[in-house]
Scaffold this motif. Structure first.
Motif, PDB file in Angstrom:
ATOM      1  N   GLY A  57       1.023  -1.153   0.051  1.00 11.21           N
ATOM      2  CA  GLY A  57       0.073  -0.052   0.037  1.00 11.21           C
ATOM      3  C   GLY A  57       0.826   1.105  -0.049  1.00 11.21           C
ATOM      4  N   ALA A  58       0.463   2.376   0.245  1.00 10.55           N
ATOM      5  CA  ALA A  58       1.157   3.498   0.413  1.00 10.55           C
ATOM      6  C   ALA A  58       2.276   3.653   1.179  1.00 10.55           C
ATOM      7  CB  ALA A  58      -0.118   4.924   0.422  1.00 10.55           C
ATOM      8  N   ASP A  59       2.013   3.116   2.520  1.00 10.97           N
ATOM      9  CA  ASP A  59       3.016   3.336   3.589  1.00 10.97           C
ATOM     10  C   ASP A  59       4.074   2.371   3.064  1.00 10.97           C
ATOM     11  OD1 ASP A  59       1.432   4.992   5.286  1.00 10.97           O
ATOM     12  OD2 ASP A  59       0.269   3.393   5.988  1.00 10.97           O
ATOM     13  N   GLU A  60       3.920   1.277   2.553  1.00  8.47           N
ATOM     14  CA  GLU A  60       4.762   0.141   2.340  1.00  8.47           C
ATOM     15  C   GLU A  60       5.579   0.635   1.079  1.00  8.47           C
ATOM     16  OE1 GLU A  60       1.426  -0.606   2.568  1.00  8.47           O
ATOM     17  OE2 GLU A  60       1.641  -1.372   4.830  1.00  8.47           O
ATOM     18  N   ASP A  61       4.868   1.301  -0.169  1.00 13.51           N
ATOM     19  CA  ASP A  61       5.481   1.927  -1.084  1.00 13.51           C
ATOM     20  C   ASP A  61       6.494   3.083  -0.650  1.00 13.51           C
ATOM     21  OD1 ASP A  61       5.959   2.225  -4.056  1.00 13.51           O
ATOM     22  OD2 ASP A  61       4.980   4.082  -3.695  1.00 13.51           O
ATOM     23  N   ARG A  62       6.342   3.880   0.219  1.00 11.16           N
ATOM     24  CA  ARG A  62       6.975   4.978   0.735  1.00 11.16           C
ATOM     25  C   ARG A  62       8.166   4.535   1.636  1.00 11.16           C
ATOM     26  NH1 ARG A  62       6.251   7.305   5.477  1.00 11.16           N
ATOM     27  NH2 ARG A  62       4.121   6.589   5.653  1.00 11.16           N
ATOM     28  N   LEU A  63       8.150   3.258   2.337  1.00 13.11           N
ATOM     29  CA  LEU A  63       8.995   2.836   3.148  1.00 13.11           C
ATOM     30  C   LEU A  63       9.937   1.518   2.627  1.00 13.11           C
ATOM     31  CD1 LEU A  63       7.309   3.238   6.654  1.00 13.11           C
ATOM     32  CD2 LEU A  63       9.164   4.732   5.686  1.00 13.11           C
ATOM     33  N   GLY A  64       9.489   1.192   1.409  1.00 10.21           N
ATOM     34  CA  GLY A  64       9.977  -0.204   0.789  1.00 10.21           C
ATOM     35  C   GLY A  64       9.907  -1.348   1.696  1.00 10.21           C
ATOM     36  N   ARG A  65       8.878  -1.485   2.644  1.00 10.92           N
ATOM     37  CA  ARG A  65       8.703  -2.577   3.622  1.00 10.92           C
ATOM     38  C   ARG A  65       7.125  -3.007   3.784  1.00 10.92           C
ATOM     39  NH1 ARG A  65      10.040  -0.871   9.287  1.00 10.92           N
ATOM     40  NH2 ARG A  65       9.861  -2.878   9.680  1.00 10.92           N
ATOM     41  N   PRO A  66       7.310  -4.442   3.798  1.00 10.74           N
ATOM     42  CA  PRO A  66       5.619  -4.934   3.706  1.00 10.74           C
ATOM     43  C   PRO A  66       5.083  -4.547   4.943  1.00 10.74           C
ATOM     44  CG  PRO A  66       7.329  -6.830   4.161  1.00 10.74           C
ATOM     45  CD  PRO A  66       8.184  -5.260   3.897  1.00 10.74           C
ATOM     46  N   PHE A  67       3.808  -4.407   5.103  1.00 13.88           N
ATOM     47  CA  PHE A  67       2.882  -4.491   6.283  1.00 13.88           C
ATOM     48  C   PHE A  67       3.402  -3.659   7.318  1.00 13.88           C
ATOM     49  CE2 PHE A  67       0.955  -8.096   4.356  1.00 13.88           C
ATOM     50  CZ  PHE A  67      -0.452  -8.121   4.559  1.00 13.88           C
ATOM     51  N   VAL A  68       3.603  -2.155   6.998  1.00 12.76           N
ATOM     52  CA  VAL A  68       4.196  -1.267   8.007  1.00 12.76           C
ATOM     53  C   VAL A  68       3.064  -0.066   8.271  1.00 12.76           C
ATOM     54  CG1 VAL A  68       6.454  -1.516   7.735  1.00 12.76           C
ATOM     55  CG2 VAL A  68       5.285   0.008   6.230  1.00 12.76           C
ATOM     56  N   GLY A  69       1.964  -0.119   7.691  1.00 11.83           N
ATOM     57  CA  GLY A  69       0.631   0.530   7.986  1.00 11.83           C
ATOM     58  C   GLY A  69       0.096   0.184   8.720  1.00 11.83           C
ATOM     59  N   LYS A  70      -1.399   0.558   8.939  1.00 10.93           N
ATOM     60  CA  LYS A  70      -2.341   0.189   9.967  1.00 10.93           C
ATOM     61  C   LYS A  70      -2.523  -1.264   9.922  1.00 10.93           C
ATOM     62  CE  LYS A  70      -4.951   3.993  11.623  1.00 10.93           C
ATOM     63  NZ  LYS A  70      -4.535   5.227  10.784  1.00 10.93           N
ATOM     64  N   ALA A  71      -2.899  -1.986   8.749  1.00 15.93           N
ATOM     65  CA  ALA A  71      -3.016  -3.296   8.745  1.00 15.93           C
ATOM     66  C   ALA A  71      -1.675  -4.114   9.167  1.00 15.93           C
ATOM     67  CB  ALA A  71      -3.206  -3.738   7.410  1.00 15.93           C
ATOM     68  N   GLY A  72      -0.715  -3.573   8.754  1.00 14.85           N
ATOM     69  CA  GLY A  72       0.692  -4.177   9.354  1.00 14.85           C
ATOM     70  C   GLY A  72       0.929  -4.097  10.902  1.00 14.85           C
ATOM     71  N   GLN A  73       0.337  -3.062  11.426  1.00 17.50           N
ATOM     72  CA  GLN A  73       0.397  -2.810  12.881  1.00 17.50           C
ATOM     73  C   GLN A  73      -0.465  -4.098  13.452  1.00 17.50           C
ATOM     74  OE1 GLN A  73      -0.194   1.294  13.648  1.00 17.50           O
ATOM     75  NE2 GLN A  73       1.417   1.754  12.274  1.00 17.50           N
ATOM     76  N   LEU A  74      -1.604  -4.163  13.016  1.00 20.79           N
ATOM     77  CA  LEU A  74      -2.481  -5.231  13.425  1.00 20.79           C
ATOM     78  C   LEU A  74      -1.880  -6.589  13.031  1.00 20.79           C
ATOM     79  CD1 LEU A  74      -5.023  -6.198  14.588  1.00 20.79           C
ATOM     80  CD2 LEU A  74      -6.221  -5.879  12.448  1.00 20.79           C
ATOM     81  N   LEU A  75      -1.261  -6.886  12.111  1.00 22.73           N
ATOM     82  CA  LEU A  75      -0.498  -8.029  11.968  1.00 22.73           C
ATOM     83  C   LEU A  75       0.581  -8.219  12.820  1.00 22.73           C
ATOM     84  CD1 LEU A  75      -0.014 -10.654  10.156  1.00 22.73           C
ATOM     85  CD2 LEU A  75       1.333  -9.252   8.674  1.00 22.73           C
ATOM     86  N   ASP A  76       1.157  -7.309  13.110  1.00 21.18           N
ATOM     87  CA  ASP A  76       2.364  -7.322  14.084  1.00 21.18           C
ATOM     88  C   ASP A  76       1.630  -7.762  15.587  1.00 21.18           C
ATOM     89  OD1 ASP A  76       4.697  -6.580  12.646  1.00 21.18           O
ATOM     90  OD2 ASP A  76       4.372  -4.796  13.007  1.00 21.18           O
ATOM     91  N   ARG A  77       0.560  -7.103  15.814  1.00 27.49           N
ATOM     92  CA  ARG A  77      -0.130  -7.649  17.244  1.00 27.49           C
ATOM     93  C   ARG A  77      -0.548  -9.092  17.145  1.00 27.49           C
ATOM     94  NH1 ARG A  77      -2.197  -2.532  17.063  1.00 27.49           N
ATOM     95  NH2 ARG A  77      -4.463  -3.369  16.812  1.00 27.49           N
ATOM     96  N   ILE A  78      -1.003  -9.444  16.259  1.00 23.90           N
ATOM     97  CA  ILE A  78      -1.623 -10.948  15.906  1.00 23.90           C
ATOM     98  C   ILE A  78      -0.155 -11.920  16.127  1.00 23.90           C
ATOM     99  CG2 ILE A  78      -2.463 -12.629  14.428  1.00 23.90           C
ATOM    100  CD1 ILE A  78      -3.956 -10.325  13.247  1.00 23.90           C
ATOM    101  N   LEU A  79       0.877 -11.463  15.307  1.00 26.36           N
ATOM    102  CA  LEU A  79       2.052 -12.382  15.526  1.00 26.36           C
ATOM    103  C   LEU A  79       2.825 -12.327  16.733  1.00 26.36           C
ATOM    104  CD1 LEU A  79       3.714 -11.049  12.073  1.00 26.36           C
ATOM    105  CD2 LEU A  79       2.866 -13.427  12.482  1.00 26.36           C
ATOM    106  N   GLU A  80       2.751 -11.191  17.471  1.00 31.53           N
ATOM    107  CA  GLU A  80       3.132 -11.168  18.782  1.00 31.53           C
ATOM    108  C   GLU A  80       2.298 -12.105  19.866  1.00 31.53           C
ATOM    109  OE1 GLU A  80       3.666  -6.987  20.045  1.00 31.53           O
ATOM    110  OE2 GLU A  80       3.613  -8.074  22.166  1.00 31.53           O
ATOM    111  N   ALA A  81       1.080 -12.234  19.480  1.00 31.77           N
ATOM    112  CA  ALA A  81       0.201 -12.933  20.410  1.00 31.77           C
ATOM    113  C   ALA A  81       0.454 -14.440  20.114  1.00 31.77           C
ATOM    114  CB  ALA A  81      -1.424 -12.740  20.078  1.00 31.77           C
ATOM    115  N   CYS A  82       1.014 -14.800  19.046  1.00 28.49           N
ATOM    116  CA  CYS A  82       1.473 -16.066  18.519  1.00 28.49           C
ATOM    117  C   CYS A  82       2.580 -16.469  19.249  1.00 28.49           C
ATOM    118  CB  CYS A  82       1.235 -16.444  17.094  1.00 28.49           C
ATOM    119  SG  CYS A  82      -0.483 -16.442  16.524  1.00 28.49           S
TER     120      CYS A  82
END
Ligand code: URA
Ligand code: URA
Length: 206
Positions: A57-82
């Motif tokens: 998405g826009a945030d990922e395109d800007r930073l060159g990294r996957p899942f770093v926007g709002k969806a990415g922050q939620l993904l990080d929380r899910i991964l952390e819980a696991c």
């Protein structure tokens, strides 16, 4: 001295690095012309879990990294819980490496054009488990007929890889009632990870 698994890690890192350089120059579809840069993916090249999203998405395109926007922050929380760390237990990538304009889903043509990049990543990382986030990732793996509402939560298998489709975190942001299902699906991933990879894997929540 390097042990066997360190040698293996090292060759994954080198091969994935070489592939990334190649993909940076990829112009197989029109997307590269409309975005800032390639978002190749990130994580541990020797991870046993690959997480596959749709496209940057826009945030990922800007930073060159996957899942770093709002969806990415939620993904990080899910991964952390696991008990999974982004740079430790998983490698995170997308079906296409370049941002589709206006955040539309990548077309089938764009995905097929990028498919050799995805296939090469999977071949090098050799995950035991792939988690597919959302309908686009599902369709990339099982074809255009794949329905995420029907397929989520059930294991698929391809080339000896265990595949768990679940909802995309962006869908959870739009519709929080899907969270319970996603948590069920990720719990299955933790259980399978303990069976296939590390019986002692610790998660505070499951
Ligand atoms: N959504 C995706 O599918 N991939 C990303 O990298 C970010 C948001
Ligand atoms: N619809 C989608 O396209 N993706 C999801 O993850 C859920 C609903």
């Amino acid at each position: 001295m390097l042990g066997q698994s360190d040698d293996w890690d090292l060759s994954c890192i080198q091969e994935l690095g070489q592939l990334e350089k190649k993909v940076q120059d990829c112009c197989r579809c029109g997307l590269r012309g409309g975005c800032r840069g390639v978002v190749f993916g990130e994580g541990n090249p020797a991870a046993r879990i690959v997480i596959c999203g749709e496209g940057p998405g826009a945030d990922e395109d800007r930073l060159g990294r996957p899942f770093v926007g709002k969806a990415g922050q939620l993904l990080d929380r899910i991964l952390e819980a696991c008990g999974f760390g982004r740079f430790d237990h998983v490698y995170i990538l997308n079906t296409v490496k370049c941002r589709p304009p206006g955040n539309r889903a990548p077309s089938e043509e764009e995905r097929s054009a990028c498919r050799p990049n995805l296939d090469a990543q999977i071949r090098i990382i050799r995950p035991a488990i792939v988690v597919l986030l959302g309908a686009t990732a599902l369709q990339e793996f099982i074809g255009p007929g794949g329905r995420i509402t029907r397929c989520r939560g059930s294991w698929l298998e391809r080339d000896g890889i265990q595949i768990m489709p679940t909802y995309h975190p962006a869908a959870l942001l739009r519709n929080p009632s899907l969270k319970a299902d996603v948590w069920k699906d990720f719990k299955q991933v933790v259980y399978r990870y303990r069976e296939l990879v590390d019986p002692g894997h610790y998660s505070a929540h499951c």
